[in-house]
Scaffold this active site. Structure first.
Site, PDB file in Angstrom:
ATOM      1  N   ARG A   1       0.848  -1.197   0.000  1.00 37.80           N
ATOM      2  CA  ARG A   1       0.000   0.000   0.000  1.00 37.80           C
ATOM      3  C   ARG A   1       0.871   1.229   0.000  1.00 37.80           C
ATOM      4  O   ARG A   1       1.938   1.227   0.610  1.00 37.80           O
ATOM      5  CB  ARG A   1      -0.807   0.087   1.303  1.00 37.80           C
ATOM      6  CG  ARG A   1      -1.993  -0.707   1.267  1.00 37.80           C
ATOM      7  CD  ARG A   1      -2.758  -0.752   2.555  1.00 37.80           C
ATOM      8  NE  ARG A   1      -3.635  -1.869   2.378  1.00 37.80           N
ATOM      9  CZ  ARG A   1      -4.757  -1.805   1.675  1.00 37.80           C
ATOM     10  NH1 ARG A   1      -5.189  -0.676   1.180  1.00 37.80           N
ATOM     11  NH2 ARG A   1      -5.472  -2.877   1.476  1.00 37.80           N
TER      12      ARG A   1
ATOM     13  N   HIS B   1      12.394  -3.107  -2.292  1.00 38.27           N
ATOM     14  CA  HIS B   1      11.695  -3.401  -3.537  1.00 38.27           C
ATOM     15  C   HIS B   1      12.563  -4.331  -4.390  1.00 38.27           C
ATOM     16  O   HIS B   1      13.768  -4.111  -4.514  1.00 38.27           O
ATOM     17  CB  HIS B   1      11.395  -2.096  -4.282  1.00 38.27           C
ATOM     18  CG  HIS B   1      10.613  -2.314  -5.532  1.00 38.27           C
ATOM     19  ND1 HIS B   1       9.256  -2.594  -5.517  1.00 38.27           N
ATOM     20  CD2 HIS B   1      10.997  -2.350  -6.830  1.00 38.27           C
ATOM     21  CE1 HIS B   1       8.838  -2.781  -6.768  1.00 38.27           C
ATOM     22  NE2 HIS B   1       9.869  -2.631  -7.571  1.00 38.27           N
TER      23      HIS B   1
ATOM     24  N   ASN C   1      11.625   1.276   2.624  1.00 38.57           N
ATOM     25  CA  ASN C   1      10.957   0.197   1.880  1.00 38.57           C
ATOM     26  C   ASN C   1      12.003  -0.632   1.153  1.00 38.57           C
ATOM     27  O   ASN C   1      13.063  -0.125   0.785  1.00 38.57           O
ATOM     28  CB  ASN C   1      10.003   0.821   0.848  1.00 38.57           C
ATOM     29  CG  ASN C   1       9.264  -0.219   0.027  1.00 38.57           C
ATOM     30  OD1 ASN C   1       8.798  -1.233   0.558  1.00 38.57           O
ATOM     31  ND2 ASN C   1       9.152   0.001  -1.278  1.00 38.57           N
TER      32      ASN C   1
END
Ligand code: GAR
Length: 193
Positions: free
Chosen positions: A91, A109, A107
């Protein structure tokens, strides 16, 4: 010791890698909270096995993103969270959390950003027939997998590799890279005190 919250939506292999690094003494943080937006996601059981406080929420039950992020903000503030670590949290983070946690949300990735942002980054790389992909850890901003890059590591796609092979290689890199990057952020923070 720094308190971190891990936000995850799925399997939780990165959550597990972080917990293993903590247990091994390679990562000096207290994992104070797991936040998950999917009832029944495997990461929840993992957190319970490690006896990490867990908040599971259903976004649809809130009026809007600001409402559930406000609730999550309270959960984080009540546990004195210093850093939010997204590990497969699918999200976008909105201003309700971003503002109070500016430069304190990171984050991971599974691509060399800015290539292949969004969902199924490994599938996107595989279908594009690139020879090199990889993993990125970055600070989170309001965009999808954007924000200042902290570290990256490349993964080669060899002739004959299946998509599953690439996924396995990426995950191996992620599980080593993420704890190391979190630890490096702590060291930087200490040296600026
Ligand atoms: C990881 O590969 C992570 O990089 C990716 O989700 C997976 C979660 O796996 N995140 C994204 O794609 C973010 N855009 P895990 O639940 O086993 O840690």
């Amino acid at each position: 010791m720094m308190n971190i919250a891990v936000f995850a939506s799925g399997t939780g292999s990165n959550f597990d890698a972080i917990m293993r690094a903590v247990e091994a003494g390679d990562l000096d943080v207290n994992v104070a909270l797991l936040v998950c937006d999917k009832i029944g996601a495997p990461v929840i059981e993992k957190a319970q096995n490690y006896q990490v406080d867990t908040v599971v929420f259903t976004p649809k039950l809130y009026g809007n993103k600001a409402a559930y992020e406000h609730a999550l903000l309270k959960d984080c503030e009540s546990r004195n969270i210093d850093l939010i670590v997204l590990a497969g949290y699918m999200r976008l983070i909105g201003p309700t959390l971003l503002k109070p946690f500016e430069k304190r949300i990171i984050n991971i990735h599974p691509s060399l950003l800015p290539a292949f942002p969004g969902k199924d980054a490994i599938g996107q790389a595989f279908q594009s027939k690139v020879k090199v992909t990889g993993v990125t850890v970055h600070f989170v901003d309001e965009g999808m997998d954007t924000g200042p890059i902290i570290d990256q590591e490349a993964v080669r796609i060899e002739d004959g590799d299946t998509e599953e092979d690439v996924q396995t290689k990426i995950q191996c890199v992620e599980h080593e890279l993420y704890p190391r990057v979190i630890q490096s952020l702590l060291v930087k923070e200490e040296s600026t005190k």
